[in-house]
Motif scaffolding. Sequence first.
Motif, PDB file in Angstrom:
ATOM      1  N   LYS A 195     -12.201   4.851   3.308  1.00 17.84           N
ATOM      2  CA  LYS A 195     -10.843   5.127   3.775  1.00 17.84           C
ATOM      3  C   LYS A 195     -10.838   5.587   5.225  1.00 17.84           C
ATOM      4  N   LYS A 196     -11.827   6.424   5.542  1.00 14.08           N
ATOM      5  CA  LYS A 196     -11.886   6.909   6.930  1.00 14.08           C
ATOM      6  C   LYS A 196     -12.185   5.752   7.886  1.00 14.08           C
ATOM      7  N   ARG A 199      -9.289   3.759   8.897  1.00 14.90           N
ATOM      8  CA  ARG A 199      -8.354   4.322   9.881  1.00 14.90           C
ATOM      9  C   ARG A 199      -8.903   4.190  11.305  1.00 14.90           C
ATOM     10  N   LYS A 200     -10.031   3.528  11.453  1.00 12.71           N
ATOM     11  CA  LYS A 200     -10.625   3.318  12.782  1.00 12.71           C
ATOM     12  C   LYS A 200     -10.199   1.964  13.343  1.00 12.71           C
ATOM     13  N   GLU A 227      -6.004   0.803   4.388  1.00 11.31           N
ATOM     14  CA  GLU A 227      -5.726   1.876   5.358  1.00 11.31           C
ATOM     15  C   GLU A 227      -5.251   1.317   6.695  1.00 11.31           C
ATOM     16  N   GLY A 228      -5.255  -0.024   6.826  1.00 11.74           N
ATOM     17  CA  GLY A 228      -4.725  -0.620   8.060  1.00 11.74           C
ATOM     18  C   GLY A 228      -5.759  -1.344   8.901  1.00 11.74           C
ATOM     19  N   ASN A 229      -7.050  -1.145   8.596  1.00 12.13           N
ATOM     20  CA  ASN A 229      -8.078  -1.847   9.386  1.00 12.13           C
ATOM     21  C   ASN A 229      -8.420  -3.167   8.687  1.00 12.13           C
TER      22      ASN A 229
END
Length: 337
Positions: A195-196, A199-200, A227-229
């Motif tokens: 997840k982290k 977000r990158k 998460e958008g990546n």
Amino acid sequence: MLIVMETKATTEMVEKVCSEIERMGLTAHAMPGAQRTAIGVTGNKAQVDSDRISALPGVRDIIHVTQPYKLVNREFYPEDTVIDVDGVRVGGENFVVMAGPCSVESEEQCLRIGERVAKAGAQIFRGGAYKPRTSPYSFQGLGEEGLKILSKVREKFGLKIVTEAIDTEVLDMVADYADIIQIGARNMQNYSLLKKAGRKKNPVFLKRGMSATLDEFLMAAEYIMAEGNHKVILCERGVRTFADHTRNTLDLSAIPFVKKASHLPIISDPSHGTGRRDKVIPLSKASIAAGADGLMIEVHHDPANALSDGPQSITPDDFDKLMNDMRTLASVLGRSL
Ligand code: PEP
Ligand code: MN
């Protein structure tokens, strides 16, 4: 659910559809393609009332996706995803080669190997600054010092850098130095790390877990994309089987499976996939024939004294031979290398 927009749909029409989806309490993921924009919808527990959407201007088609993985699904995005790593294209017709030592051991070692692999035609340099080792007494990597060495390799030879983030603690730092963040086999289901990384901004190189099914593998990629990546590069690196003539069994059938199920690029890693130097060249050739989008190869100038994975590391001279063979195969298979 996937919403396919008309070829002539305007940005305003796409935005209107996205805001309608958000109003329904769902998440919209607009994915612009060469022909038209598709909008992925996630967050729905049950079938969405699609009439509200299909009535909006610019909507061509609505597809209900039945598989558990949505954003990674080829139904969501029929074209091959091509990830631009600062000028190096991963996916599509390009066949990319990532090469370098298992571990960053010293500046001298990395510059020496970097020079050779760049000259041979690799576009991306690999090397772990943080190493996930089976034994706590084994070399654990140089940490930030290793990341600085990798930056020097990029500066000197123009290679892009892929290196592993072994936990959420080091992820920010790895993301600051690396072009591509690697998530290793042992962490494929480390959901907080996924997840982290999601977000990158950096592309993420996700390795298949050593006993993960392909559905589990694709669901791990889904975590990052949700998460958008959307810049995820998959990697088949071998799985655990009863075979004892190799360290792992490189699952070549995973490549055509993934190519069909997903639009994401998939790279083959015959170094970890076999654990044996003499198997790396034959399985590299098999990988391009099976449809892989590239290779990750461990190269060391002195494998006998490597601090990790020496037995599976090939020498720079062997790497030259490998690249010559790969160029021949690439031209036959319509890939550019
Ligand atoms: C590596 O790439 O050096 C590595 C540790 O790979 P894996 O996670 O596939 O074991
Ligand atoms: Mn290794």
